[in-house]
Write a protein that holds these residues in place. Structure first.
Motif, PDB file in Angstrom:
ATOM      1  N   ASP A  82     -31.403  68.175 -55.282  1.00  0.00           N
ATOM      2  CA  ASP A  82     -32.731  68.745 -55.562  1.00  0.00           C
ATOM      3  C   ASP A  82     -33.769  68.213 -55.072  1.00  0.00           C
ATOM      4  O   ASP A  82     -34.627  68.933 -55.288  1.00  0.00           O
ATOM      5  N   GLY A  83     -34.004  67.298 -54.801  1.00  0.00           N
ATOM      6  CA  GLY A  83     -34.428  65.919 -54.371  1.00  0.00           C
ATOM      7  C   GLY A  83     -35.773  65.346 -55.504  1.00  0.00           C
ATOM      8  O   GLY A  83     -36.355  64.651 -54.693  1.00  0.00           O
ATOM      9  N   LEU A  84     -34.868  65.659 -56.881  1.00  0.00           N
ATOM     10  CA  LEU A  84     -36.749  65.358 -58.493  1.00  0.00           C
ATOM     11  C   LEU A  84     -36.365  64.318 -58.710  1.00  0.00           C
ATOM     12  O   LEU A  84     -36.802  63.825 -59.543  1.00  0.00           O
ATOM     13  N   SER A  85     -34.902  63.896 -58.610  1.00  0.00           N
ATOM     14  CA  SER A  85     -34.608  62.207 -59.389  1.00  0.00           C
ATOM     15  C   SER A  85     -33.263  61.465 -58.174  1.00  0.00           C
ATOM     16  O   SER A  85     -33.138  61.876 -57.795  1.00  0.00           O
ATOM     17  N   ILE A  86     -33.165  60.443 -58.461  1.00  0.00           N
ATOM     18  CA  ILE A  86     -32.946  59.272 -57.915  1.00  0.00           C
ATOM     19  C   ILE A  86     -31.643  58.338 -58.804  1.00  0.00           C
ATOM     20  O   ILE A  86     -32.327  57.965 -59.722  1.00  0.00           O
ATOM     21  N   PHE A  87     -30.018  59.071 -58.315  1.00  0.00           N
ATOM     22  CA  PHE A  87     -29.658  57.960 -58.657  1.00  0.00           C
ATOM     23  C   PHE A  87     -28.860  57.018 -58.668  1.00  0.00           C
ATOM     24  O   PHE A  87     -29.425  56.595 -57.387  1.00  0.00           O
ATOM     25  N   PHE A  88     -28.988  55.913 -59.210  1.00  0.00           N
ATOM     26  CA  PHE A  88     -28.138  54.552 -58.934  1.00  0.00           C
ATOM     27  C   PHE A  88     -27.663  53.956 -60.372  1.00  0.00           C
ATOM     28  O   PHE A  88     -27.102  53.734 -60.930  1.00  0.00           O
ATOM     29  N   MET A  89     -26.975  53.073 -59.811  1.00  0.00           N
ATOM     30  CA  MET A  89     -25.900  51.651 -60.833  1.00  0.00           C
ATOM     31  C   MET A  89     -26.916  51.045 -61.216  1.00  0.00           C
ATOM     32  O   MET A  89     -27.776  50.630 -60.268  1.00  0.00           O
ATOM     33  N   LEU A 132     -32.689  42.596 -58.067  1.00  0.00           N
ATOM     34  CA  LEU A 132     -32.294  44.215 -57.153  1.00  0.00           C
ATOM     35  C   LEU A 132     -33.405  45.465 -57.223  1.00  0.00           C
ATOM     36  O   LEU A 132     -32.805  46.008 -58.867  1.00  0.00           O
ATOM     37  N   ASN A 133     -33.998  46.054 -56.882  1.00  0.00           N
ATOM     38  CA  ASN A 133     -34.809  46.870 -57.670  1.00  0.00           C
ATOM     39  C   ASN A 133     -34.692  48.145 -56.304  1.00  0.00           C
ATOM     40  O   ASN A 133     -34.515  48.133 -55.405  1.00  0.00           O
ATOM     41  N   LEU A 134     -35.369  50.073 -57.315  1.00  0.00           N
ATOM     42  CA  LEU A 134     -34.901  50.231 -56.231  1.00  0.00           C
ATOM     43  C   LEU A 134     -35.951  51.336 -55.858  1.00  0.00           C
ATOM     44  O   LEU A 134     -37.418  51.504 -57.056  1.00  0.00           O
ATOM     45  N   GLY A 135     -36.030  51.306 -54.901  1.00  0.00           N
ATOM     46  CA  GLY A 135     -37.646  51.505 -53.651  1.00  0.00           C
ATOM     47  C   GLY A 135     -37.981  52.129 -53.330  1.00  0.00           C
ATOM     48  O   GLY A 135     -36.565  52.971 -53.219  1.00  0.00           O
ATOM     49  N   VAL A 149     -30.587  44.523 -61.687  1.00  0.00           N
ATOM     50  CA  VAL A 149     -30.222  44.413 -60.677  1.00  0.00           C
ATOM     51  C   VAL A 149     -29.336  45.373 -60.506  1.00  0.00           C
ATOM     52  O   VAL A 149     -28.496  47.072 -61.298  1.00  0.00           O
ATOM     53  N   VAL A 150     -29.876  46.419 -59.351  1.00  0.00           N
ATOM     54  CA  VAL A 150     -29.531  48.213 -59.878  1.00  0.00           C
ATOM     55  C   VAL A 150     -28.830  47.898 -58.130  1.00  0.00           C
ATOM     56  O   VAL A 150     -29.009  47.316 -57.238  1.00  0.00           O
ATOM     57  N   SER A 151     -28.074  49.711 -57.418  1.00  0.00           N
ATOM     58  CA  SER A 151     -27.567  48.891 -56.171  1.00  0.00           C
ATOM     59  C   SER A 151     -26.592  50.831 -56.778  1.00  0.00           C
ATOM     60  O   SER A 151     -27.305  51.683 -57.067  1.00  0.00           O
ATOM     61  N   GLY A 152     -26.603  51.036 -55.027  1.00  0.00           N
ATOM     62  CA  GLY A 152     -26.472  52.407 -54.189  1.00  0.00           C
ATOM     63  C   GLY A 152     -27.258  53.452 -54.665  1.00  0.00           C
ATOM     64  O   GLY A 152     -26.472  54.853 -55.348  1.00  0.00           O
ATOM     65  N   PRO A 153     -28.134  53.453 -54.383  1.00  0.00           N
ATOM     66  CA  PRO A 153     -29.549  54.647 -55.039  1.00  0.00           C
ATOM     67  C   PRO A 153     -28.492  55.572 -54.225  1.00  0.00           C
ATOM     68  O   PRO A 153     -28.416  55.869 -52.497  1.00  0.00           O
ATOM     69  N   ARG A 154     -29.043  57.472 -54.608  1.00  0.00           N
ATOM     70  CA  ARG A 154     -29.122  58.412 -54.152  1.00  0.00           C
ATOM     71  C   ARG A 154     -30.082  59.886 -54.671  1.00  0.00           C
ATOM     72  O   ARG A 154     -29.611  59.875 -55.513  1.00  0.00           O
ATOM     73  N   PHE A 155     -30.839  60.227 -53.852  1.00  0.00           N
ATOM     74  CA  PHE A 155     -30.880  61.446 -54.323  1.00  0.00           C
ATOM     75  C   PHE A 155     -30.266  62.251 -55.336  1.00  0.00           C
ATOM     76  O   PHE A 155     -28.837  62.995 -54.433  1.00  0.00           O
ATOM     77  N   SER A 156     -31.038  62.990 -55.740  1.00  0.00           N
ATOM     78  CA  SER A 156     -30.076  64.672 -56.690  1.00  0.00           C
ATOM     79  C   SER A 156     -30.235  65.153 -55.240  1.00  0.00           C
ATOM     80  O   SER A 156     -31.461  65.354 -54.539  1.00  0.00           O
TER      81      SER A 156
END
Length: 706
Positions: free
Chosen positions: A348-355, A317-320, A339-346
């Motif tokens: 400021d919108g400049l980056s995406i956090f994920f597990m 599973l990837n970050l899209g 495998v990634v999960s739970g993506p969220r934008f920072s």
């Protein structure tokens, strides 16, 4: 199978760390041992589970769930608590005997919404005014709500609500009605259940039973007027609602192919927040896309991009990301191969956090929104299970370690600081076994990550080898899956067995996630081969270290761990005791009986056309090779790995004269929920292994004569 109980492991003797690349994860868990005691099965009623941390809009507090097991009621109870991020006393916000879950702050921070069935039989939305007063029920659907999200202006909620079942509405309305003569007369009449009519290709699911045409849809609920409108409909299940920043639309995930039961192709859709709006599909890959989240400017959505369907649960599973205006989706983490999960934008919108899963750990990571190298924000020997980001960039993680059940920590200056201390007081009186990693080499040379947990007090302060103190009876515990991974999270089953004097061994064999797609897919349609070699290599390594007594070995697991146990006992007789929970050994018996018809067909083909493959996946046809005393356990209502599998195995061993027992937990699904049953499982683990692996254990004949 997938979604199984995941068993985690740890440890190896410090004295041979240099030779075998062993790394201590918990080097001194037994300080003050004279004032501590080992774990006991009934300690499950003292340990609590923390989940779902949510930061308040002002960044000062975190709301979260705490689940405890109530021995008197024989039920689990989840309550909502709140703790100040700066430190201080935790506040219990709910205390009813029924569970309250899914805490969500309103955007202005005034209200806390949550889900509960504390009144009536359906789960509804409740509101708690943080200025004071009791919580009050907000919604009154004739079915349960399973998800909620506040609109940006705080005036509405996006909800996932299941279609109402007319028969269920009548039955529950009677049950919840105040006592009256009319009700008593109605209750006195014999109820006549209706036939279950099956028309769907996918017709059962664990925890739900037989599936009809009732589906889950997205509703928008106006908080002020208490009015509701469905914004999705049809013979589809809709999930993961996420509001656009302007509040005009909601993104969600759904399989809206012509026959959703025939595939697992969920996509990300966008729908306006009005009744009758037509959802617009944003992603078009054939995989299981899920978990959409908007960028702060509302122009982009990040999501979990599903793998190629041919890889089923072995796929990565990837970050899209995809533009809200339309266009092709972009995968940002393909080179990561994890495998990634739970993506969220920072904010400021400049980056995406994920597990991200990583070799027996789970980390918090970040990638620039435009794509680039992945940066690990929180890494090391720990298991990140959830996270939240505040409006001002505050970061909270739900983390677990070998000696620490899940707790919430804040991240500041690159360091974690504990916010909650739910289990600290109890654990101060408990001696835990040390957990360490080690490497093993499989039969074909493949390196395998493994863990060992030794009994409390087994790790000498000077690093002396455990072998100098005598070899230990050892138990190989196998994680569920076949994907997933044993990790550095706290694992009560391992610690419970270590407390009884066992060395507990675990591994991440091929099939596990956390090591890349090729590693995971290596067992595709080939169970009980490479993965068998891998787990045996881990056990052999611990024997070579001088830790485990090769004459006193046990094996066991739940779900796929139980299935692998069935393979083990048909392939070797070196184990003197086995425990297979929710397992299967006859694949033919499962087709059309469990909930995995799609996965079975993708991996093994149709059973009447791929007989050789199905035979290879069925150790039951080698059952006459078994000599190991084996305990089988399962839930009577399990549709994940139905208990008929355990019944067949038990009957077979009885016919062969092999010592065996079968324990069926009535009314339970794949995951055993009743607390007394959970304790019973732990007690049976200890009793079965003790009877066969401890010196002086009575012989099978002696036990049978008692």
């Amino acid at each position: 199978m997938i979604g199984a109980r995941r068993i985690r492991t740890g440890a190896a003797p410090l004295g041979v760390a240099a030779a075998f690349g062993i790394m201590a994860l918990l080097s001194s868990p037994v300080l003050g041992l004279a004032e501590t005691r080992p774990l006991k099965p009934d300690d499950i009623f003292a340990l609590k589970d923390v989940a779902d941390p949510r930061i308040s809009p002002d960044g000062r507090f975190v709301a979260y769930e705490v689940t405890s097991l109530d021995a008197a009621r024989d039920a689990a109870d989840t309550d909502i608590w709140m703790s100040p991020l700066a430190g201080g006393e935790a506040i219990r916000l709910t205390s009813s005997p029924e569970s309250e879950t899914t805490p969500r702050f309103s955007p202005d921070g005034r209200f806390l919404a949550f889900l509960s069935d504390r009144e009536g039989s359906w789960t509804q939305v409740w509101l708690l005014d943080r200025r004071g007063g009791d919580a009050f029920r907000l919604t009154d659907y004739k079915a349960s709500v399973s998800a909620l999200a506040w609109s940006p202006d705080g005036g509405r909620l996006a909800l996932v609500v299941k279609d109402a079942d007319p028969d269920d509405v009548e039955a529950r309305s009677e049950r919840d009605a105040p006592s009256s003569g009319a009700k008593e007369a109605k209750d006195a009449r014999e109820k006549r259940p209706k036939p279950i009519v099956i028309r769907r290709l996918k017709f059962k699911k664990d925890g739900e039973g037989y599936l009809g045409d009732l589906r889950r849809h997205i509703y928008v609920f106006d908080v002020a007027t208490k009015t509701s409108s469905a914004i999705t409909s049809g013979l589809y299940d809709d999930d993961d609602p996420a509001w656009s920043p302007d509040g005009r639309s909601i993104a969600f995930s759904s399989n809206r192919t012509p026959d959703p039961d025939s595939n697992e192709n969920s996509d990300i859709f966008l729908v306006e927040t009005r009744a009758g709006a037509v959802p617009r599909r944003l992603t078009a890959s054939p995989g299981t896309d899920s978990a959409p989240a908007f960028s702060p400017d509302g122009k982009t959505i990040t999501f979990v991009a599903g793998a190629d369907p041919k890889d089923i649960w072995y796929g990565t599973l990837n970050l899209g990301v995809v533009a809200v205006a339309g266009g092709p989706e972009t995968v940002l983490t393909r080179a990561l191969d994890r495998v990634v999960s739970g993506p969220r934008f920072s904010p400021d919108g400049l980056s995406i956090f994920f597990m991200v899963e990583e070799g027996g750990n789970s980390h918090l990571a970040r990638v620039p929104a435009g794509g680039s190298l992945v940066d690990r924000v929180v890494d090391g020997e720990l298991d990140i299970q959830a996270f939240d980001i505040g409006k001002s960039g505050e970061i909270l993680v739900l983390e677990s370690r070998p000696d620490q059940p899940s707790e919430i920590s804040s991240l500041a200056g690159g360091k974690l600081r504990r916010v909650t201390h739910v289990n600290d007081a109890f654990l101060r009186g408990i001696a835990l076994g040390p957990v360490e990693r080690f490497k093993a080499k499989s039969k074909d040379g493949t390196p395998i990550d493994a863990f060992l947990v030794r009994p409390p007090g087994g790790a000498a302060p000077d690093g002396a080898s455990t072998a100098a103190k005598g070899k230990l009876p050892a138990i190989l515990r196998i994680h569920g899956g076949p994907n997933g991974q044993s990790s550095t999270a706290f694992e009560i089953e391992w610690q419970m067995l270590a407390a009884r004097g066992y060395a507990v061994v675990g591994a991440n064999p091929r099939g596990s996630t956390g090591y890349g797609q090729a590693f995971s897919r290596a067992i595709f349609a080939d169970w009980g081969n490479k993965d068998f070699d891998d787990i045996m290599a881990a056990m052999d390594q611990v024997i070579a270290m001088g830790v485990a007594d090769p004459e006193r070995l046990g094996v066991g697991g739940w779900s796929y761990g139980g299935m692998m146990t069935d393979f083990v006992i048909t392939k070797t007789n070196r184990f003197k005791a086995a425990i297979a929970g929710a397992s299967e050994a006859n694949a033919f018996a499962n087709y059309g009986v469990d909930e995995y018809e799609y996965a079975w067909e993708k991996e093994a083909g149709l059973p009447w056309r791929s007989v050789e493959t199905w035979m290879r996946l069925s150790p039951w046809f080698q059952i006459d090779k078994v000599t190991t005393p084996t305990l089988f356990l399962g839930g009577s209502e399990d549709h994940n790995v139905p208990v008929l599998n355990s019944e067949q195995l038990y009957q077979s061993l009885r016919r062969l004269g092999i010592e065996t027992e079968l324990v069926v937990y009535p009314g339970e699904y794949h995951h055993i929920g009743r607390p007394s049953f959970q304790m019973d499982i732990l007690e049976r683990y200890v009793a079965w292994y003790d009877a066969h692996l401890k010196p002086g254990a009575p012989t099978p004949a002696a036990r049978a004569s008692r």
